[in-house]
Design a protein around this motif. Structure first.
Motif, PDB file in Angstrom:
ATOM      1  N   ARG A  43      11.614   6.958  -1.289  1.00  0.00           N
ATOM      2  CA  ARG A  43      12.385   6.772  -0.121  1.00  0.00           C
ATOM      3  C   ARG A  43      12.337   5.410   0.569  1.00  0.00           C
ATOM      4  NH1 ARG A  43       9.274  10.834   3.422  1.00  0.00           N
ATOM      5  NH2 ARG A  43       7.842   9.309   4.730  1.00  0.00           N
ATOM      6  N   CYS A  44      11.223   4.722  -0.102  1.00  0.00           N
ATOM      7  CA  CYS A  44      10.543   3.507   0.740  1.00  0.00           C
ATOM      8  C   CYS A  44      11.451   2.288   0.663  1.00  0.00           C
ATOM      9  CB  CYS A  44       9.249   3.315   0.298  1.00  0.00           C
ATOM     10  SG  CYS A  44       8.764   2.789  -1.297  1.00  0.00           S
ATOM     11  N   TRP A  45      12.432   2.347  -0.341  1.00  0.00           N
ATOM     12  CA  TRP A  45      12.963   0.901  -0.660  1.00  0.00           C
ATOM     13  C   TRP A  45      13.665   0.382   0.516  1.00  0.00           C
ATOM     14  CZ3 TRP A  45      18.235   1.438  -0.011  1.00  0.00           C
ATOM     15  CH2 TRP A  45      18.843   2.679  -0.148  1.00  0.00           C
ATOM     16  N   PRO A  46      14.454   1.203   1.422  1.00  0.00           N
ATOM     17  CA  PRO A  46      14.949   0.416   2.662  1.00  0.00           C
ATOM     18  C   PRO A  46      14.301  -0.668   3.170  1.00  0.00           C
ATOM     19  CG  PRO A  46      15.778   2.647   2.603  1.00  0.00           C
ATOM     20  CD  PRO A  46      14.566   2.495   1.495  1.00  0.00           C
ATOM     21  N   VAL A  47      12.804  -0.346   3.306  1.00  0.00           N
ATOM     22  CA  VAL A  47      11.964  -1.343   3.943  1.00  0.00           C
ATOM     23  C   VAL A  47      11.993  -2.476   3.135  1.00  0.00           C
ATOM     24  CG1 VAL A  47       9.494  -1.779   4.789  1.00  0.00           C
ATOM     25  CG2 VAL A  47      10.536   0.529   4.790  1.00  0.00           C
ATOM     26  N   ALA A  48      11.820  -2.507   1.943  1.00  0.00           N
ATOM     27  CA  ALA A  48      11.926  -3.891   1.170  1.00  0.00           C
ATOM     28  C   ALA A  48      13.314  -4.606   1.408  1.00  0.00           C
ATOM     29  CB  ALA A  48      11.959  -3.517  -0.220  1.00  0.00           C
ATOM     30  N   LEU A  49      14.388  -3.964   1.887  1.00  0.00           N
ATOM     31  CA  LEU A  49      15.549  -4.699   2.201  1.00  0.00           C
ATOM     32  C   LEU A  49      15.494  -5.326   3.447  1.00  0.00           C
ATOM     33  CD1 LEU A  49      16.447  -3.255  -0.582  1.00  0.00           C
ATOM     34  CD2 LEU A  49      18.836  -2.728   0.311  1.00  0.00           C
ATOM     35  N   HIS A  73       5.759  -8.047   7.508  1.00  0.00           N
ATOM     36  CA  HIS A  73       6.379  -6.846   7.923  1.00  0.00           C
ATOM     37  C   HIS A  73       6.722  -5.699   6.924  1.00  0.00           C
ATOM     38  CE1 HIS A  73       6.998  -9.866  11.373  1.00  0.00           C
ATOM     39  NE2 HIS A  73       6.862  -8.891  11.956  1.00  0.00           N
ATOM     40  N   LEU A  74       7.063  -6.213   5.665  1.00  0.00           N
ATOM     41  CA  LEU A  74       7.326  -5.170   4.668  1.00  0.00           C
ATOM     42  C   LEU A  74       6.060  -4.374   4.273  1.00  0.00           C
ATOM     43  CD1 LEU A  74       8.942  -6.065   1.302  1.00  0.00           C
ATOM     44  CD2 LEU A  74       6.789  -5.138   1.351  1.00  0.00           C
ATOM     45  N   LEU A  75       5.030  -4.844   4.120  1.00  0.00           N
ATOM     46  CA  LEU A  75       3.797  -4.150   3.955  1.00  0.00           C
ATOM     47  C   LEU A  75       3.570  -3.021   5.239  1.00  0.00           C
ATOM     48  CD1 LEU A  75       1.606  -6.987   2.377  1.00  0.00           C
ATOM     49  CD2 LEU A  75       2.642  -4.930   1.034  1.00  0.00           C
ATOM     50  N   ALA A  76       3.575  -3.550   6.321  1.00  0.00           N
ATOM     51  CA  ALA A  76       3.404  -2.749   7.649  1.00  0.00           C
ATOM     52  C   ALA A  76       4.276  -1.559   7.646  1.00  0.00           C
ATOM     53  CB  ALA A  76       3.255  -3.669   8.820  1.00  0.00           C
ATOM     54  N   ASP A  77       5.584  -1.855   7.347  1.00  0.00           N
ATOM     55  CA  ASP A  77       6.613  -0.598   7.751  1.00  0.00           C
ATOM     56  C   ASP A  77       6.539   0.102   6.492  1.00  0.00           C
ATOM     57  OD1 ASP A  77       7.249  -1.436  10.329  1.00  0.00           O
ATOM     58  OD2 ASP A  77       9.341  -2.046   9.655  1.00  0.00           O
ATOM     59  N   SER A  78       6.120  -0.193   5.264  1.00  0.00           N
ATOM     60  CA  SER A  78       6.040   0.488   4.289  1.00  0.00           C
ATOM     61  C   SER A  78       4.973   1.586   4.276  1.00  0.00           C
ATOM     62  CB  SER A  78       5.698  -0.182   2.789  1.00  0.00           C
ATOM     63  OG  SER A  78       7.024  -1.207   2.687  1.00  0.00           O
ATOM     64  N   ILE A  79       3.685   1.105   4.734  1.00  0.00           N
ATOM     65  CA  ILE A  79       2.779   2.153   5.308  1.00  0.00           C
ATOM     66  C   ILE A  79       3.350   3.157   6.226  1.00  0.00           C
ATOM     67  CG2 ILE A  79       0.510   2.082   6.104  1.00  0.00           C
ATOM     68  CD1 ILE A  79      -0.037  -0.355   4.514  1.00  0.00           C
ATOM     69  N   LEU A  80       3.817   2.398   7.439  1.00  0.00           N
ATOM     70  CA  LEU A  80       4.130   3.141   8.674  1.00  0.00           C
ATOM     71  C   LEU A  80       5.188   4.412   8.218  1.00  0.00           C
ATOM     72  CD1 LEU A  80       3.734   3.835  11.574  1.00  0.00           C
ATOM     73  CD2 LEU A  80       5.493   1.950  12.105  1.00  0.00           C
ATOM     74  N   PHE A 118       2.897  -1.012  -2.443  1.00  0.00           N
ATOM     75  CA  PHE A 118       3.283  -1.578  -3.751  1.00  0.00           C
ATOM     76  C   PHE A 118       4.451  -1.578  -4.091  1.00  0.00           C
ATOM     77  CE2 PHE A 118       3.497  -0.238  -8.191  1.00  0.00           C
ATOM     78  CZ  PHE A 118       3.134  -1.293  -8.764  1.00  0.00           C
ATOM     79  N   VAL A 119       5.196  -0.377  -4.224  1.00  0.00           N
ATOM     80  CA  VAL A 119       6.792  -0.377  -4.763  1.00  0.00           C
ATOM     81  C   VAL A 119       7.474  -1.642  -4.106  1.00  0.00           C
ATOM     82  CG1 VAL A 119       8.756   1.025  -4.553  1.00  0.00           C
ATOM     83  CG2 VAL A 119       6.636   2.005  -5.253  1.00  0.00           C
ATOM     84  N   ASN A 120       7.478  -1.522  -2.588  1.00  0.00           N
ATOM     85  CA  ASN A 120       8.279  -2.479  -1.828  1.00  0.00           C
ATOM     86  C   ASN A 120       7.637  -3.801  -2.056  1.00  0.00           C
ATOM     87  OD1 ASN A 120      10.121  -0.667  -0.900  1.00  0.00           O
ATOM     88  ND2 ASN A 120       8.889  -0.356   0.833  1.00  0.00           N
ATOM     89  N   ALA A 121       6.394  -4.107  -2.219  1.00  0.00           N
ATOM     90  CA  ALA A 121       5.792  -5.740  -2.587  1.00  0.00           C
ATOM     91  C   ALA A 121       6.330  -5.809  -4.069  1.00  0.00           C
ATOM     92  CB  ALA A 121       4.306  -5.798  -2.363  1.00  0.00           C
ATOM     93  N   ALA A 122       6.457  -4.906  -4.831  1.00  0.00           N
ATOM     94  CA  ALA A 122       7.041  -5.323  -6.219  1.00  0.00           C
ATOM     95  C   ALA A 122       8.430  -5.575  -6.177  1.00  0.00           C
ATOM     96  CB  ALA A 122       6.843  -4.091  -7.464  1.00  0.00           C
ATOM     97  N   ILE A 123       9.164  -4.911  -5.278  1.00  0.00           N
ATOM     98  CA  ILE A 123      10.682  -5.335  -5.063  1.00  0.00           C
ATOM     99  C   ILE A 123      10.770  -6.735  -4.582  1.00  0.00           C
ATOM    100  CG2 ILE A 123      12.642  -4.524  -3.781  1.00  0.00           C
ATOM    101  CD1 ILE A 123      11.798  -1.727  -4.069  1.00  0.00           C
ATOM    102  N   TYR A 124       9.615  -6.921  -3.481  1.00  0.00           N
ATOM    103  CA  TYR A 124       9.852  -8.041  -3.076  1.00  0.00           C
ATOM    104  C   TYR A 124       9.821  -9.269  -3.865  1.00  0.00           C
ATOM    105  CZ  TYR A 124       8.231 -12.062  -0.054  1.00  0.00           C
ATOM    106  OH  TYR A 124       7.945 -13.279   0.728  1.00  0.00           O
ATOM    107  N   HIS A 125       8.748  -9.178  -4.817  1.00  0.00           N
ATOM    108  CA  HIS A 125       8.709 -10.321  -6.000  1.00  0.00           C
ATOM    109  C   HIS A 125       9.789 -10.397  -6.970  1.00  0.00           C
ATOM    110  CE1 HIS A 125       4.928 -11.352  -4.214  1.00  0.00           C
ATOM    111  NE2 HIS A 125       4.490 -10.205  -4.272  1.00  0.00           N
ATOM    112  N   LEU A 126      10.034  -9.094  -7.421  1.00  0.00           N
ATOM    113  CA  LEU A 126      11.158  -8.858  -8.190  1.00  0.00           C
ATOM    114  C   LEU A 126      12.576  -9.446  -8.057  1.00  0.00           C
ATOM    115  CD1 LEU A 126      10.264  -5.292  -9.645  1.00  0.00           C
ATOM    116  CD2 LEU A 126       9.826  -7.397 -11.128  1.00  0.00           C
TER     117      LEU A 126
END
Length: 308
Positions: free
Chosen positions: A130-136, A144-151, A168-176
């Motif tokens: 479910r974590c992908w909305p944080v990446a957006l 901020h992405l890393l902090a809220d992904s963990i939270l 990790f998933v959201n950091a990957a989205i960030y770079h991709l």
């Protein structure tokens, strides 16, 4: 933001729901043989093209982020509890146990700590699905992405591998979504998320695994292993998602994760139209309205701040 980046961010939201829906009828089943892979939306416990609790929880997270940024975990916990009380048809045991305690009035930290203490090694995939909305929401701020992904993970899944797995998933989205190729984006995301050594090893060796050795269970390690294997051994959105959901077992969750990653890689315009046309799902809060691709695109644009 340029149109290409926006297309890839939209691809995350739609791709995750597509992977979820494609995997739904294959959940809990065995791996399909290579000469009999499912490539079309099929009915299962719900109608063909329907997403599941994986995407519903992501919608609750997205709604919370639209109201509170940085994320307010108490607000998110209450939205999750309301979602559970609305009666979704399929909820994981760990998540349901935590959310019932929250719905009964316990603070989220007390509820999740009590449940995790009873099963200290529990490291399910419920927070990475479910974590992908944080990446957006934080597409332009890695910190901020890393902090809220963990939270967002800690609200239901405090195990370190769940927390860092979400990061990790959201950091990957960030770079991709910035056009970095998967073979470069994944190692960078591993570093960004500061993964524990066992999880790091699983992800680093994922593309070398053979299909028969991928178990694809509800364990966070297995889901990430399958998703990264699928992403790094294919070269289209369709093949990445088809390859992973046909592993069976927790097919919808692995499909949601690889769908988000592949959507970030290839963009919305490269997600097959035949799947996008029948995508649907009911988010059982408020009016209980049905969601379609257009609704997910609007949501993505609101999260990234480009709804105009």
């Amino acid at each position: 933001m340029d149109q290409k980046t926006q297309d890839h961010l939209r691809g995350v939201a739609v791709g995750a729901a597509i992977g979820d829906a494609l995997g739904m009828p294959l959940e809990f089943g065995p791996a399909r043989s290579l000469d009999n892979l499912v490539r079309e939306m099929l009915p299962g416990r719900i109608a063909a093209g329907s997403f599941t609790d994986d995407t519903e929880m992501a919608l609750a997270l997205a709604t919370s982020l639209l109201n509170h940024r940085p994320l307010d975990p108490a607000d998110l916990a209450q939205r999750f509890a309301m979602w559970l009380n609305a009666g979704p048809p399929d909820v994981g045991i760990h998540i349901a146990t935590v959310l019932r305690r929250i719905a009964a009035g316990e603070p989220w930290e007390t509820a999740v700590t009590t449940v995790q203490r009873q099963h200290p090694e529990s490291a399910g995939n419920g927070s990475i699905m479910r974590c992908w909305p944080v990446a957006l929401a934080w597409w332009n701020s890695l910190d901020h992405l890393l902090a809220d992904s963990i939270l967002q993970s800690r609200v239901t899944h405090p195990h370190p591998e769940c927390n860092t797995g979400s990061a990790f998933v959201n950091a990957a989205i960030y770079h991709l979504t910035r056009g970095i190729p998967p073979m470069q984006a994944i190692p960078q995301a591993i570093t960004d998320a500061d993964l524990p050594d066992p999880l790091r090893t699983v992800i680093e060796t994922a593309p070398t695994q053979t299909r028969v050795h991928l178990r694809n269970t509800g364990w966070v390690r297995h889901t990430l292993e399958s998703a990264i294997w699928g992403l790094l051994t294919t070269d289209t959105f369709e093949d990445a998602v088809v390859t992973v959901v046909n592993l069976g077992q927790d097919a919808d969750t692995a499909g949601a994760v690889v769908g988000a990653l592949a959507g970030a890689t290839y963009g919305l315009t490269n997600i097959p139209q035949r799947w996008r046309d029948i995508l649907t799902g009911e988010y059982p809060l408020g009016s209980g309205k049905y969601w379609h691709e257009a609704d997910l695109i609007i949501l993505a644009d609101r999260l990234i701040g480009s709804e105009e």
